[in-house]
Design a protein around this motif. Structure first.
Motif, short mmCIF file in Angstrom:
data_model
loop_
_atom_site.label_atom_id
_atom_site.label_comp_id
_atom_site.label_asym_id
_atom_site.label_seq_id
_atom_site.Cartn_x
_atom_site.Cartn_y
_atom_site.Cartn_z
N ASP A 77 0.86 -1.29 -0.13
CA ASP A 77 0.03 0.06 -0.08
C ASP A 77 1.02 1.30 -0.07
O ASP A 77 1.79 1.50 0.61
N THR A 78 0.49 2.20 -0.79
CA THR A 78 0.97 3.56 -0.61
C THR A 78 0.30 4.30 0.59
O THR A 78 -1.05 4.45 0.24
N VAL A 79 0.82 5.12 1.29
CA VAL A 79 0.29 5.90 2.36
C VAL A 79 0.75 7.19 2.52
O VAL A 79 1.97 7.44 2.34
N LEU A 80 -0.04 7.97 3.20
CA LEU A 80 0.40 9.50 3.73
C LEU A 80 0.26 9.07 5.11
O LEU A 80 -0.60 9.02 5.78
N GLY A 81 1.64 9.52 5.58
CA GLY A 81 1.77 9.31 7.28
C GLY A 81 2.10 10.61 7.76
O GLY A 81 2.91 11.65 6.95
N ILE A 82 1.95 10.75 9.06
CA ILE A 82 2.24 12.05 9.71
C ILE A 82 3.42 11.71 10.87
O ILE A 82 3.06 10.71 11.61
N VAL A 83 4.45 12.22 10.88
CA VAL A 83 5.36 12.07 11.73
C VAL A 83 5.06 12.38 13.37
O VAL A 83 4.59 13.62 13.50
N VAL A 84 5.01 11.70 14.21
CA VAL A 84 4.40 12.05 15.31
C VAL A 84 5.58 11.84 16.50
O VAL A 84 5.46 12.27 17.81
N ASP A 85 6.59 10.94 16.22
CA ASP A 85 7.79 10.93 17.05
C ASP A 85 9.01 10.58 16.57
O ASP A 85 8.95 9.88 15.18
N THR A 86 10.12 10.75 17.16
CA THR A 86 11.33 10.23 16.35
C THR A 86 12.27 9.62 17.42
O THR A 86 12.19 9.80 18.54
N LYS A 87 12.71 8.48 17.02
CA LYS A 87 13.69 7.68 17.76
C LYS A 87 15.06 7.34 17.13
O LYS A 87 15.20 7.89 15.91
N ASP A 89 16.61 4.86 15.70
CA ASP A 89 16.45 4.19 14.73
C ASP A 89 15.25 4.22 13.70
O ASP A 89 15.37 3.67 12.66
N ASN A 90 14.25 4.96 14.31
CA ASN A 90 12.95 4.99 13.44
C ASN A 90 12.27 6.19 13.58
O ASN A 90 12.27 6.90 14.79
N PHE A 91 11.31 6.65 12.90
CA PHE A 91 10.55 7.74 12.99
C PHE A 91 8.99 6.84 13.37
O PHE A 91 8.78 5.72 12.43
N LEU A 92 8.35 7.41 14.36
CA LEU A 92 6.85 6.76 14.69
C LEU A 92 6.05 7.66 13.69
O LEU A 92 5.99 8.86 13.62
N VAL A 93 5.13 6.88 12.94
CA VAL A 93 4.37 7.66 11.90
C VAL A 93 2.94 7.14 12.00
O VAL A 93 2.66 6.03 12.04
N ASP A 94 1.90 8.14 12.09
CA ASP A 94 0.53 7.83 12.12
C ASP A 94 0.09 7.74 10.81
O ASP A 94 0.14 8.72 9.84
N ILE A 95 -0.35 6.52 10.45
CA ILE A 95 -0.98 6.37 9.16
C ILE A 95 -2.58 5.93 9.17
O ILE A 95 -2.91 5.12 8.33
N LYS A 96 -3.20 6.16 10.29
CA LYS A 96 -4.56 6.09 10.56
C LYS A 96 -5.10 4.69 10.75
O LYS A 96 -6.14 4.13 10.75
N GLU A 120 10.75 16.90 11.41
CA GLU A 120 10.02 17.52 13.02
C GLU A 120 8.63 16.76 12.92
O GLU A 120 7.98 16.02 12.10
N ILE A 121 8.28 17.02 14.12
CA ILE A 121 7.06 16.25 14.48
C ILE A 121 5.97 17.06 13.50
O ILE A 121 6.01 18.41 13.31
#
Length: 239
Positions: A77-87, A89-96, A120-121
């Motif tokens: 799937d192709t998705v539009l996500g919003i970065v909610v946090d940074t770690k 090794d990973n960005f945490l992304v809200d994809i609904k 950025e968040i």
């Protein structure tokens, strides 16, 4: 071997419910059928698992389109996500989806520890789902299958809004969605559509952004002819 003449289900564009059989595979030989959301294979039949309208895109992909807001991630799937946090090794992304998605910091073309993106968040990301199951956080990538950035990555400026997952699939359907085809003949704009029900629109003028966005939001319950008629009326207001 995929056949170009795979039988078309008689239920295409009809409303279907869980348990409906859309295809009998016993009647098919040497043909590949691709299944999308709302369908599963049960022995020699393809059955419906969620209510909605049965859709078909060329060559042989079937799915059930509905107006749900909730998104269930699926690989590729192709998705539009919003970065909610940074770690580290990973960005945490809200994809609904039910869970936040992981976007590894190295999942970018040419990615190394020395050139990790600085997001950025709230940053909007266009990405591809590469891992998904019911018990783990999905994983994203901003590269295509051969490791290139392609169209993936950060989306800047523009306007982002949410839609149902059914409308998102309609916008990404093949051949080109008549709504986007009609708009593209008259207006200059960029668009990114996520199967998770997010849409990003950008254009040289704010009026074009507004018109395209409003046309998309209004189009869900319209057929092809109604979509084109609506676009004509909206464009008339600009002239």
């Amino acid at each position: 071997m995929e056949s170009k003449k795979a039988p078309r289900s008689a239920l295409v564009d009809d409303y279907v419910v869980p348990g409906d059989v859309i295809l009998d595979l016993a009647d098919m030989t040497n043909q590949t059928i691709k299944l999308g959301a709302g369908l599963r294979q049960d022995c020699d039949t393809i059955q419906v698992t969620s209510a909605g309208r049965l859709r078909l895109s060329k060559p042989n992909k079937y799915w059930v389109e509905n107006s749900q807001k909730r998104y269930i991630p699926s690989v590729e799937d192709t998705v539009l996500g919003i970065v909610v946090d940074t770690k580290p090794d990973n960005f945490l992304v809200d994809i609904k989806g039910p869970n936040l998605a992981f976007l590894p910091v190295l999942s970018f073309e040419g990615g190394t520890r020395r050139n990790i993106p600085k997001f950025e968040i709230g940053t909007l990301i266009y990405a591809r789902v590469v891992k998904a199951n019911s018990i783990m956080n999905p994983e994203l990538s901003c590269m295509d299958a051969i490791g290139k950035a392609a169209e993936f990555g950060q989306l800047k400026n523009g306007y982002t809004f949410e839609t149902s997952t059914g409308l998102a699939r309609m916008l990404l359907s093949s051949p080109t969605c008549p709504l986007l085809e009609a708009l593209g003949k008259k207006l200059s704009f960029e668009i990114a559509v996520g199967l998770n029900g997010r849409v990003w629109v950008n254009a040289p003028s704010p009026s074009n952004v507004i018109l395209v966005s409003e046309a998309i939001k209004k189009s869900e319950s319209f057929n092809r002819i109604q979509q084109r008629s609506m676009v004509e009326k909206l464009l008339a207001k600009l002239s």
